[in-house]
Write a protein that holds these residues in place. Sequence first.
Motif, short mmCIF file in Angstrom:
data_model
loop_
_atom_site.label_atom_id
_atom_site.label_comp_id
_atom_site.label_asym_id
_atom_site.label_seq_id
_atom_site.Cartn_x
_atom_site.Cartn_y
_atom_site.Cartn_z
N ILE A 32 0.77 -1.30 -0.01
CA ILE A 32 0.05 0.03 0.16
C ILE A 32 1.04 1.38 0.01
CG2 ILE A 32 -1.80 1.39 1.28
CD1 ILE A 32 -2.69 -1.67 0.32
N THR A 33 0.54 2.34 -0.92
CA THR A 33 1.22 3.37 -1.04
C THR A 33 1.02 4.17 0.36
OG1 THR A 33 -0.43 4.46 -2.37
CG2 THR A 33 1.42 3.47 -3.44
N GLN A 34 2.00 5.02 0.72
CA GLN A 34 1.88 6.02 1.89
C GLN A 34 1.17 7.41 1.30
OE1 GLN A 34 2.29 5.06 4.97
NE2 GLN A 34 2.47 3.16 4.19
N GLY A 35 1.82 8.20 0.41
CA GLY A 35 1.54 9.28 -0.27
C GLY A 35 1.61 10.42 0.90
N GLU A 36 1.30 11.82 0.43
CA GLU A 36 1.56 12.87 1.35
C GLU A 36 -0.17 13.21 1.66
OE1 GLU A 36 3.84 14.54 2.38
OE2 GLU A 36 5.19 13.17 1.40
N PRO A 37 -0.30 13.64 2.98
CA PRO A 37 -1.71 14.00 3.55
C PRO A 37 -2.20 15.20 2.67
CG PRO A 37 -0.16 13.75 5.18
CD PRO A 37 0.79 13.74 4.11
N ILE A 38 -3.29 15.07 2.21
CA ILE A 38 -4.09 16.05 1.30
C ILE A 38 -4.17 17.34 2.34
CG2 ILE A 38 -5.29 14.33 0.14
CD1 ILE A 38 -7.79 15.18 1.56
N LEU A 149 -6.92 14.11 -8.29
CA LEU A 149 -7.60 14.52 -7.06
C LEU A 149 -6.94 15.78 -6.38
CD1 LEU A 149 -7.62 10.89 -5.22
CD2 LEU A 149 -9.56 12.31 -6.60
N ILE A 150 -5.62 16.01 -6.40
CA ILE A 150 -5.19 17.39 -5.93
C ILE A 150 -5.48 18.21 -6.92
CG2 ILE A 150 -3.01 18.48 -5.67
CD1 ILE A 150 -1.70 15.71 -4.85
N GLN A 151 -5.56 18.28 -8.36
CA GLN A 151 -5.81 19.14 -9.22
C GLN A 151 -7.39 19.87 -9.04
OE1 GLN A 151 -5.57 18.10 -13.28
NE2 GLN A 151 -6.66 20.02 -14.17
N ALA A 174 -4.89 2.98 1.23
CA ALA A 174 -3.89 4.26 0.48
C ALA A 174 -4.63 5.57 0.74
CB ALA A 174 -3.64 3.95 -0.78
N ALA A 175 -6.07 5.70 0.64
CA ALA A 175 -6.58 6.84 0.83
C ALA A 175 -6.54 7.30 2.30
CB ALA A 175 -8.09 6.74 0.32
N GLU A 176 -6.66 6.27 3.06
CA GLU A 176 -6.62 6.48 4.56
C GLU A 176 -5.23 7.23 4.66
OE1 GLU A 176 -9.21 2.77 6.38
OE2 GLU A 176 -7.20 2.69 6.57
N ASN A 177 -3.98 6.72 4.15
CA ASN A 177 -2.76 7.33 4.45
C ASN A 177 -2.89 8.70 3.91
OD1 ASN A 177 -1.91 4.92 5.48
ND2 ASN A 177 -1.01 4.19 3.56
N ARG A 178 -3.48 9.11 3.10
CA ARG A 178 -3.64 10.45 2.38
C ARG A 178 -4.56 11.44 3.29
NH1 ARG A 178 -1.78 6.90 -0.95
NH2 ARG A 178 -0.25 7.55 -2.69
#
Length: 222
Positions: A32-38, A149-151, A174-178
């Motif tokens: 699962i990817t981590q990503g940056e919090p939105i 999603l960011i855009q 992955a969405a939870e991580n973000r």
Amino acid sequence: KKAILIIVLIPIVFIVVLAVNYFIFFHFGSQITQGEPISQFDTLKQAILVIDVQEGTTGASYMEEYYMKESEKLIMNINQLTDSSSQYQVPVIYIKNEITNFLINILNDTYSPDHPGSKLDERLHIASDFILNKDKSDSFTNPKLDSILIQHKISKLIFTGLDLGHCVNSTILAAENRKYEICIISDAVLAKSDSLKTLQLNELKLKGHQVINSSEYIANLK
């Protein structure tokens, strides 16, 4: 004797290579990817994810009896959701499996780019140009999903598709991580069985995620 030994060893080596490749592919494919919090936006904007509704999962290229039996109702509900959402400028993002790993495709080429199974299920109403490929269970492994999603300043994700125990669940993690807000449409997702779906939905509720049906979602748009 040496020639015979080579003839015997070639298929053994080939099988070992296939097995190792298979293990590596699915081991890394389940991460699962981590990503940056939105970012925290002033207004709550949402997007719908339609995950793995393809000819190779719900269509003619797949023969899983439960999926086939449930597919008509699933796709009808997804179409109602996406048709209604597009009227209210809610982005709809379609995500599908497309596997380019040659050795995996030797074992099963259903999701290879040239196979009909990799195409979106022909019964879907395509409500946007956002169609992304992935070759792992987590949809965020395609960086274009983060970008879209960011855009659009999205902070809430609406989940539909399959399988709730695999690719949908991995994308939720992955969405939870973000730090996205998460909503699952109960009659627009599938698992391997009704009992597994119920179990998974209950676990998601316990985690604090919203679980509603398609009628409730559409009513909230108005």
